[in-house]
Design a protein around this motif. Structure first.
Motif, PDB file in Angstrom:
ATOM      1  N   ILE A  25     -44.781   8.364 -57.138  1.00 48.33           N
ATOM      2  CA  ILE A  25     -45.229   8.555 -55.806  1.00 48.33           C
ATOM      3  C   ILE A  25     -46.742   8.623 -55.835  1.00 48.33           C
ATOM      4  O   ILE A  25     -47.274   8.929 -54.716  1.00 48.33           O
ATOM      5  CB  ILE A  25     -44.508   9.921 -55.511  1.00 48.33           C
ATOM      6  N   GLY A  26     -47.237   8.221 -56.911  1.00 49.90           N
ATOM      7  CA  GLY A  26     -48.730   7.998 -56.747  1.00 49.90           C
ATOM      8  C   GLY A  26     -49.733   8.965 -57.466  1.00 49.90           C
ATOM      9  O   GLY A  26     -50.764   8.813 -57.249  1.00 49.90           O
ATOM     10  N   PHE A  66     -54.645  14.912 -60.342  1.00 46.32           N
ATOM     11  CA  PHE A  66     -55.966  14.658 -59.439  1.00 46.32           C
ATOM     12  C   PHE A  66     -56.037  13.278 -58.393  1.00 46.32           C
ATOM     13  O   PHE A  66     -55.653  12.386 -58.672  1.00 46.32           O
ATOM     14  CB  PHE A  66     -57.216  14.484 -60.266  1.00 46.32           C
ATOM     15  N   VAL A  67     -56.011  13.777 -57.141  1.00 45.87           N
ATOM     16  CA  VAL A  67     -55.972  12.865 -55.964  1.00 45.87           C
ATOM     17  C   VAL A  67     -57.268  12.763 -55.134  1.00 45.87           C
ATOM     18  O   VAL A  67     -57.880  13.742 -54.807  1.00 45.87           O
ATOM     19  CB  VAL A  67     -54.840  13.039 -55.182  1.00 45.87           C
ATOM     20  N   GLU A  68     -57.810  11.542 -54.974  1.00 52.24           N
ATOM     21  CA  GLU A  68     -59.138  11.641 -54.677  1.00 52.24           C
ATOM     22  C   GLU A  68     -59.125  11.899 -53.186  1.00 52.24           C
ATOM     23  O   GLU A  68     -58.164  11.594 -52.252  1.00 52.24           O
ATOM     24  CB  GLU A  68     -59.790  10.225 -54.643  1.00 52.24           C
ATOM     25  N   GLU A  69     -60.081  12.891 -52.425  1.00 51.85           N
ATOM     26  CA  GLU A  69     -60.277  13.167 -51.113  1.00 51.85           C
ATOM     27  C   GLU A  69     -61.172  12.543 -50.476  1.00 51.85           C
ATOM     28  O   GLU A  69     -62.384  12.371 -50.896  1.00 51.85           O
ATOM     29  CB  GLU A  69     -60.360  14.743 -51.148  1.00 51.85           C
ATOM     30  N   ARG A  70     -60.935  11.723 -49.200  1.00 52.66           N
ATOM     31  CA  ARG A  70     -61.808  11.171 -48.418  1.00 52.66           C
ATOM     32  C   ARG A  70     -62.678  11.969 -47.761  1.00 52.66           C
ATOM     33  O   ARG A  70     -62.415  13.210 -47.524  1.00 52.66           O
ATOM     34  CB  ARG A  70     -61.085  10.154 -47.582  1.00 52.66           C
ATOM     35  N   GLY A  79     -53.342   3.665 -52.817  1.00 53.61           N
ATOM     36  CA  GLY A  79     -54.194   2.749 -52.118  1.00 53.61           C
ATOM     37  C   GLY A  79     -54.208   3.135 -50.616  1.00 53.61           C
ATOM     38  O   GLY A  79     -54.703   2.180 -49.770  1.00 53.61           O
ATOM     39  N   GLU A  80     -53.496   4.080 -50.122  1.00 50.15           N
ATOM     40  CA  GLU A  80     -53.458   4.294 -48.558  1.00 50.15           C
ATOM     41  C   GLU A  80     -53.808   5.933 -48.221  1.00 50.15           C
ATOM     42  O   GLU A  80     -53.731   6.624 -49.300  1.00 50.15           O
ATOM     43  CB  GLU A  80     -51.896   3.969 -48.157  1.00 50.15           C
ATOM     44  N   GLN A  81     -54.101   6.004 -47.102  1.00 46.32           N
ATOM     45  CA  GLN A  81     -54.340   7.270 -46.564  1.00 46.32           C
ATOM     46  C   GLN A  81     -53.297   8.371 -46.609  1.00 46.32           C
ATOM     47  O   GLN A  81     -52.091   7.915 -46.274  1.00 46.32           O
ATOM     48  CB  GLN A  81     -55.074   7.372 -45.237  1.00 46.32           C
ATOM     49  N   ALA A  82     -53.635   9.499 -47.047  1.00 44.77           N
ATOM     50  CA  ALA A  82     -52.300  10.463 -46.954  1.00 44.77           C
ATOM     51  C   ALA A  82     -52.448  11.955 -46.382  1.00 44.77           C
ATOM     52  O   ALA A  82     -53.762  12.275 -46.941  1.00 44.77           O
ATOM     53  CB  ALA A  82     -51.584  10.343 -48.204  1.00 44.77           C
ATOM     54  N   ASP A  83     -51.998  12.782 -45.830  1.00 40.09           N
ATOM     55  CA  ASP A  83     -51.940  14.032 -45.673  1.00 40.09           C
ATOM     56  C   ASP A  83     -51.756  14.901 -46.729  1.00 40.09           C
ATOM     57  O   ASP A  83     -50.717  14.619 -47.423  1.00 40.09           O
ATOM     58  CB  ASP A  83     -51.365  14.263 -44.332  1.00 40.09           C
TER      59      ASP A  83
END
Length: 339
Positions: A25-26, A66-70, A79-83
Protein backbone atom coordinates in the motif's frame (compact mmCIF):
# COMPACT_ATOMS: atom_id res chain seq x y z
CA UNK A 1 12.11 17.82 4.50
CA UNK A 2 9.42 16.53 6.84
CA UNK A 3 8.12 13.01 7.18
CA UNK A 4 5.27 11.24 8.91
CA UNK A 5 6.32 8.22 10.92
CA UNK A 6 3.79 5.41 11.33
CA UNK A 7 5.05 3.29 14.24
CA UNK A 8 3.36 -0.07 14.82
CA UNK A 9 3.67 -2.17 17.94
CA UNK A 10 3.56 -5.86 17.03
CA UNK A 11 5.36 -9.16 17.72
CA UNK A 12 8.63 -10.31 16.22
CA UNK A 13 7.05 -13.27 14.39
CA UNK A 14 4.84 -10.85 12.42
CA UNK A 15 7.58 -8.45 11.28
CA UNK A 16 8.06 -9.82 7.77
CA UNK A 17 4.38 -10.27 6.91
CA UNK A 18 3.45 -6.75 8.11
CA UNK A 19 6.34 -5.20 6.18
CA UNK A 20 5.23 -7.06 3.05
CA UNK A 21 1.56 -6.08 3.46
CA UNK A 22 2.29 -2.39 4.03
CA UNK A 23 4.78 -2.31 1.19
CA UNK A 24 1.88 -3.13 -1.11
CA UNK A 25 0.00 0.00 0.00
CA UNK A 26 3.04 2.25 -0.45
CA UNK A 27 4.83 2.20 2.91
CA UNK A 28 8.45 1.27 2.30
CA UNK A 29 11.78 1.18 4.12
CA UNK A 30 10.68 -0.22 7.47
CA UNK A 31 12.78 0.49 10.54
CA UNK A 32 12.72 -2.52 12.86
CA UNK A 33 13.23 -2.28 16.62
CA UNK A 34 13.28 -5.55 18.55
CA UNK A 35 15.45 -7.44 21.02
CA UNK A 36 16.25 -10.50 18.91
CA UNK A 37 20.00 -11.26 19.20
CA UNK A 38 21.88 -10.98 15.92
CA UNK A 39 23.03 -14.20 14.30
CA UNK A 40 26.69 -14.65 13.32
CA UNK A 41 25.78 -14.02 9.68
CA UNK A 42 23.86 -10.84 10.52
CA UNK A 43 26.76 -9.52 12.57
CA UNK A 44 29.12 -10.15 9.70
CA UNK A 45 26.80 -8.57 7.14
CA UNK A 46 25.96 -5.51 9.28
CA UNK A 47 29.50 -4.97 10.56
CA UNK A 48 28.44 -1.92 12.56
CA UNK A 49 29.91 -0.52 15.74
CA UNK A 50 27.33 1.93 17.07
CA UNK A 51 24.49 -0.09 18.56
CA UNK A 52 22.41 0.39 21.69
CA UNK A 53 22.63 -2.29 24.33
CA UNK A 54 20.04 -4.99 23.67
CA UNK A 55 18.03 -6.46 26.52
CA UNK A 56 16.61 -9.97 26.66
CA UNK A 57 14.19 -10.71 23.81
CA UNK A 58 10.58 -10.15 24.92
CA UNK A 59 8.92 -10.98 21.59
CA UNK A 60 7.80 -7.36 21.06
CA UNK A 61 8.71 -5.46 17.90
CA UNK A 62 8.16 -1.91 16.67
CA UNK A 63 7.98 -1.24 12.93
CA UNK A 64 8.32 2.35 11.73
CA UNK A 65 7.43 3.46 8.21
CA UNK A 66 8.30 6.95 6.93
CA UNK A 67 6.11 8.81 4.42
CA UNK A 68 7.18 12.14 2.91
CA UNK A 69 5.02 15.10 3.91
CA UNK A 70 4.46 17.81 1.29
CA UNK A 71 4.30 21.53 2.06
CA UNK A 72 0.51 21.47 1.93
CA UNK A 73 0.42 18.75 4.59
CA UNK A 74 -0.51 15.91 2.24
CA UNK A 75 1.56 12.73 2.08
CA UNK A 76 3.44 11.19 -0.84
CA UNK A 77 2.29 7.57 -1.27
CA UNK A 78 2.94 5.54 -4.43
CA UNK A 79 3.78 8.78 -6.23
CA UNK A 80 0.43 10.39 -5.43
CA UNK A 81 -1.02 12.74 -2.84
CA UNK A 82 -2.71 11.11 0.12
CA UNK A 83 -4.41 12.32 3.25
CA UNK A 84 -2.85 11.27 6.57
CA UNK A 85 -6.18 9.96 7.84
CA UNK A 86 -6.62 7.86 4.70
CA UNK A 87 -3.12 6.38 5.01
CA UNK A 88 -3.75 5.59 8.67
CA UNK A 89 -7.05 3.92 7.82
CA UNK A 90 -5.34 1.80 5.15
CA UNK A 91 -2.71 0.69 7.63
CA UNK A 92 -5.36 -0.24 10.20
CA UNK A 93 -7.32 -2.18 7.61
CA UNK A 94 -4.24 -4.16 6.54
CA UNK A 95 -3.41 -4.99 10.15
CA UNK A 96 -6.94 -6.17 10.89
CA UNK A 97 -6.92 -8.39 7.82
CA UNK A 98 -3.62 -9.91 8.92
CA UNK A 99 -5.01 -10.46 12.41
CA UNK A 100 -7.59 -12.84 10.95
CA UNK A 101 -4.99 -15.49 10.18
CA UNK A 102 -1.87 -14.68 12.21
CA UNK A 103 -0.85 -13.27 15.59
CA UNK A 104 0.24 -9.64 15.26
CA UNK A 105 0.13 -8.68 18.93
CA UNK A 106 -1.18 -5.29 19.99
CA UNK A 107 -1.17 -3.80 16.50
CA UNK A 108 -1.38 -0.22 17.79
CA UNK A 109 -0.26 2.66 15.58
CA UNK A 110 1.38 5.93 16.63
CA UNK A 111 1.80 8.72 14.06
CA UNK A 112 4.60 11.25 14.59
CA UNK A 113 6.32 13.94 12.55
CA UNK A 114 10.07 13.79 12.03
CA UNK A 115 12.75 15.45 9.91
CA UNK A 116 15.94 14.37 8.15
CA UNK A 117 17.92 16.01 10.96
CA UNK A 118 16.54 13.51 13.46
CA UNK A 119 17.74 10.56 11.39
CA UNK A 120 21.18 12.04 10.92
CA UNK A 121 21.84 12.77 14.58
CA UNK A 122 19.83 10.26 16.62
CA UNK A 123 22.68 7.76 16.63
CA UNK A 124 24.85 10.22 18.62
CA UNK A 125 23.09 9.17 21.82
CA UNK A 126 24.89 5.82 21.51
CA UNK A 127 28.41 7.14 20.80
CA UNK A 128 30.41 8.62 23.66
CA UNK A 129 34.14 8.85 24.39
CA UNK A 130 35.78 5.56 25.23
CA UNK A 131 39.20 3.95 25.51
CA UNK A 132 41.11 1.49 23.36
CA UNK A 133 43.92 0.53 25.72
CA UNK A 134 45.68 3.88 26.30
CA UNK A 135 43.96 5.68 23.41
CA UNK A 136 41.00 7.99 24.05
CA UNK A 137 38.49 8.05 21.19
CA UNK A 138 36.22 11.08 21.43
CA UNK A 139 33.62 12.78 19.21
CA UNK A 140 33.56 16.53 18.62
CA UNK A 141 30.53 17.07 20.87
CA UNK A 142 32.40 15.92 24.00
CA UNK A 143 35.32 17.43 25.93
CA UNK A 144 38.63 15.78 26.81
CA UNK A 145 38.84 15.46 30.59
CA UNK A 146 41.84 16.90 32.40
CA UNK A 147 43.06 13.46 33.44
CA UNK A 148 43.09 12.35 29.78
CA UNK A 149 45.19 15.23 28.42
CA UNK A 150 48.37 13.11 28.34
CA UNK A 151 46.75 10.24 26.42
CA UNK A 152 46.82 9.67 22.68
CA UNK A 153 43.55 11.34 21.72
CA UNK A 154 41.74 10.37 18.53
CA UNK A 155 38.99 12.77 17.46
CA UNK A 156 36.45 10.88 15.37
CA UNK A 157 33.08 11.96 14.00
CA UNK A 158 32.12 8.89 11.98
CA UNK A 159 28.75 9.91 10.58
CA UNK A 160 26.17 7.17 10.26
CA UNK A 161 28.09 4.81 7.98
CA UNK A 162 31.69 4.69 9.15
CA UNK A 163 33.76 3.18 11.92
CA UNK A 164 34.46 4.71 15.32
CA UNK A 165 36.88 2.22 16.82
CA UNK A 166 34.18 0.75 19.03
CA UNK A 167 33.92 -2.45 17.01
CA UNK A 168 36.12 -5.37 18.10
CA UNK A 169 37.59 -5.80 14.61
CA UNK A 170 38.84 -2.21 14.55
CA UNK A 171 40.47 -2.64 17.94
CA UNK A 172 42.17 -5.86 16.81
CA UNK A 173 43.66 -3.99 13.83
CA UNK A 174 44.78 -1.06 15.97
CA UNK A 175 46.74 -3.36 18.27
CA UNK A 176 48.48 -5.00 15.33
CA UNK A 177 49.28 -1.63 13.79
CA UNK A 178 50.94 -0.55 17.04
CA UNK A 179 53.18 -3.61 16.82
CA UNK A 180 54.25 -3.09 13.22
CA UNK A 181 54.12 0.64 12.39
CA UNK A 182 57.54 2.30 12.53
CA UNK A 183 58.89 5.68 11.55
CA UNK A 184 58.79 5.85 7.77
CA UNK A 185 56.04 3.25 7.33
CA UNK A 186 53.97 3.61 4.17
CA UNK A 187 50.51 2.19 4.71
CA UNK A 188 47.55 1.22 2.54
CA UNK A 189 44.13 1.02 4.23
CA UNK A 190 41.61 -0.87 2.10
CA UNK A 191 38.01 -0.06 3.02
CA UNK A 192 39.17 2.93 5.04
CA UNK A 193 35.72 4.26 6.02
CA UNK A 194 36.25 7.03 8.58
CA UNK A 195 40.03 6.70 8.17
CA UNK A 196 40.54 5.68 11.79
CA UNK A 197 43.18 2.99 11.12
CA UNK A 198 45.25 5.10 8.77
CA UNK A 199 44.98 8.20 10.97
CA UNK A 200 46.11 6.28 14.05
CA UNK A 201 48.99 4.77 12.05
CA UNK A 202 50.14 8.28 11.16
CA UNK A 203 49.86 9.24 14.83
CA UNK A 204 51.94 6.15 15.68
CA UNK A 205 54.69 7.45 13.37
CA UNK A 206 53.88 6.23 9.86
CA UNK A 207 55.18 8.50 7.11
CA UNK A 208 52.29 8.30 4.65
CA UNK A 209 48.94 6.58 4.22
CA UNK A 210 46.68 5.81 1.28
CA UNK A 211 43.05 4.86 1.75
CA UNK A 212 40.59 3.26 -0.66
CA UNK A 213 36.85 2.83 -0.25
CA UNK A 214 33.81 2.04 -2.38
CA UNK A 215 31.62 4.69 -0.74
CA UNK A 216 32.13 8.25 -2.09
CA UNK A 217 31.12 9.62 1.33
CA UNK A 218 34.33 8.17 2.79
CA UNK A 219 36.41 10.91 1.15
CA UNK A 220 34.63 13.66 3.09
CA UNK A 221 34.69 11.65 6.33
CA UNK A 222 38.45 11.10 5.99
CA UNK A 223 39.07 14.77 5.23
CA UNK A 224 37.10 15.90 8.28
CA UNK A 225 38.75 13.38 10.61
CA UNK A 226 42.24 14.20 9.33
CA UNK A 227 41.59 17.88 9.98
CA UNK A 228 40.27 17.13 13.48
CA UNK A 229 43.47 15.22 14.32
CA UNK A 230 45.96 17.62 12.75
CA UNK A 231 46.90 15.30 9.87
CA UNK A 232 48.09 17.39 6.94
CA UNK A 233 46.60 16.66 3.48
CA UNK A 234 49.97 15.54 2.15
CA UNK A 235 50.18 12.63 4.59
CA UNK A 236 46.91 10.85 3.73
CA UNK A 237 45.72 10.33 0.15
CA UNK A 238 42.20 9.04 -0.36
CA UNK A 239 40.61 7.52 -3.44
CA UNK A 240 37.26 5.95 -4.25
CA UNK A 241 37.12 2.69 -6.19
CA UNK A 242 37.30 -1.09 -6.08
CA UNK A 243 40.91 -2.18 -5.75
CA UNK A 244 39.95 -5.84 -6.26
CA UNK A 245 38.50 -5.49 -9.74
CA UNK A 246 39.52 -2.07 -11.08
CA UNK A 247 42.98 -2.07 -12.68
CA UNK A 248 43.05 1.73 -12.79
CA UNK A 249 42.64 1.83 -9.00
CA UNK A 250 45.43 -0.70 -8.58
CA UNK A 251 47.67 1.34 -10.86
CA UNK A 252 46.99 4.58 -9.02
CA UNK A 253 47.55 2.99 -5.61
CA UNK A 254 50.84 1.55 -6.85
CA UNK A 255 52.74 -1.73 -6.72
CA UNK A 256 55.27 -3.11 -4.27
CA UNK A 257 55.47 0.07 -2.24
CA UNK A 258 53.62 -0.47 1.05
CA UNK A 259 55.21 -1.63 4.28
CA UNK A 260 51.74 -2.40 5.67
CA UNK A 261 48.39 -3.13 4.09
CA UNK A 262 45.47 -3.19 6.51
CA UNK A 263 41.99 -4.40 5.56
CA UNK A 264 39.20 -4.40 8.12
CA UNK A 265 36.40 -5.58 5.85
CA UNK A 266 34.62 -8.95 5.73
CA UNK A 267 35.90 -12.46 5.26
CA UNK A 268 34.08 -12.86 1.94
CA UNK A 269 35.84 -9.75 0.64
CA UNK A 270 39.24 -10.60 2.12
CA UNK A 271 39.40 -13.86 0.16
CA UNK A 272 39.45 -12.20 -3.31
CA UNK A 273 41.34 -9.17 -1.99
CA UNK A 274 44.34 -11.08 -0.62
CA UNK A 275 45.96 -12.25 -3.89
CA UNK A 276 45.47 -8.77 -5.35
CA UNK A 277 46.94 -6.92 -2.39
CA UNK A 278 50.05 -9.09 -2.57
CA UNK A 279 51.07 -6.87 -5.50
CA UNK A 280 50.81 -3.69 -3.43
CA UNK A 281 52.96 -4.99 -0.55
CA UNK A 282 56.69 -4.53 -0.42
CA UNK A 283 58.76 -7.67 -0.03
CA UNK A 284 58.69 -8.39 3.69
CA UNK A 285 55.59 -6.21 4.06
CA UNK A 286 52.89 -6.85 6.68
CA UNK A 287 49.26 -7.67 5.86
CA UNK A 288 46.79 -7.03 8.69
CA UNK A 289 43.21 -8.24 8.27
CA UNK A 290 40.08 -8.32 10.37
CA UNK A 291 36.31 -8.19 9.97
CA UNK A 292 36.41 -11.97 10.31
CA UNK A 293 33.66 -13.65 12.32
CA UNK A 294 35.12 -16.63 14.20
CA UNK A 295 33.63 -19.34 11.99
CA UNK A 296 35.36 -17.77 8.94
CA UNK A 297 38.83 -17.81 10.49
CA UNK A 298 40.07 -20.87 8.61
CA UNK A 299 38.69 -19.52 5.32
CA UNK A 300 40.80 -16.37 5.60
CA UNK A 301 43.88 -18.18 6.92
CA UNK A 302 43.76 -20.55 3.93
CA UNK A 303 43.36 -17.63 1.51
CA UNK A 304 46.37 -15.90 3.07
CA UNK A 305 48.49 -19.04 2.81
CA UNK A 306 47.33 -19.72 -0.75
CA UNK A 307 48.59 -16.26 -1.74
CA UNK A 308 52.06 -17.21 -0.47
CA UNK A 309 51.95 -15.13 2.70
CA UNK A 310 53.29 -16.36 6.03
CA UNK A 311 50.83 -16.17 8.91
CA UNK A 312 52.52 -14.36 11.80
CA UNK A 313 49.70 -14.11 14.33
CA UNK A 314 46.00 -14.75 14.79
CA UNK A 315 44.31 -12.70 17.52
CA UNK A 316 40.81 -12.71 18.93
CA UNK A 317 38.31 -10.40 20.60
CA UNK A 318 34.77 -11.55 21.28
CA UNK A 319 33.50 -13.38 18.21
CA UNK A 320 35.96 -11.65 15.90
CA UNK A 321 39.36 -12.59 14.51
CA UNK A 322 42.36 -10.76 13.09
CA UNK A 323 44.96 -12.46 10.89
CA UNK A 324 48.39 -10.85 10.45
CA UNK A 325 50.70 -12.18 7.77
CA UNK A 326 53.90 -11.26 5.96
CA UNK A 327 55.07 -11.29 2.36
CA UNK A 328 58.35 -13.11 1.86
CA UNK A 329 61.43 -10.90 1.60
CA UNK A 330 62.91 -11.00 -1.89
CA UNK A 331 64.85 -8.72 -4.15
CA UNK A 332 62.55 -6.42 -6.08
CA UNK A 333 61.28 -2.92 -6.63
CA UNK A 334 57.92 -1.25 -6.68
CA UNK A 335 56.21 1.71 -8.23
CA UNK A 336 53.96 3.97 -6.19
CA UNK A 337 51.66 6.44 -7.88
CA UNK A 338 50.32 8.09 -4.73
CA UNK A 339 52.13 9.88 -1.96
Amino acid sequence: MKWKKFKIKTVTDAEDIIISALYDIGLEGAQIEDKIPLTAMEKEQMFVDILPEVQEDDGIAYLSFFVEEREDGSLEVLGEQADEAAVLENVRRELEELRQFCEIGEGSIVVEETEDLDWIHNWKQYFHQFYIDDILVIPSWEEVKTEDQARTVLHIDPGTAFGTGMHETTQLCIRQLRKHVTAGTKLLDVGTGSGILAILSLMFGAEHAVGTDLDPCAAEAVEQNCRANGIGPGRFDMMIGNIISDKSVQDKVGYGCYDIVVANILADVLVPLTPVILNQLKDGGIYITSGIIDDKEETVVEAVKAAGLKVLEVTYQGEWVSVTAQKSAQEGCGSCSMG
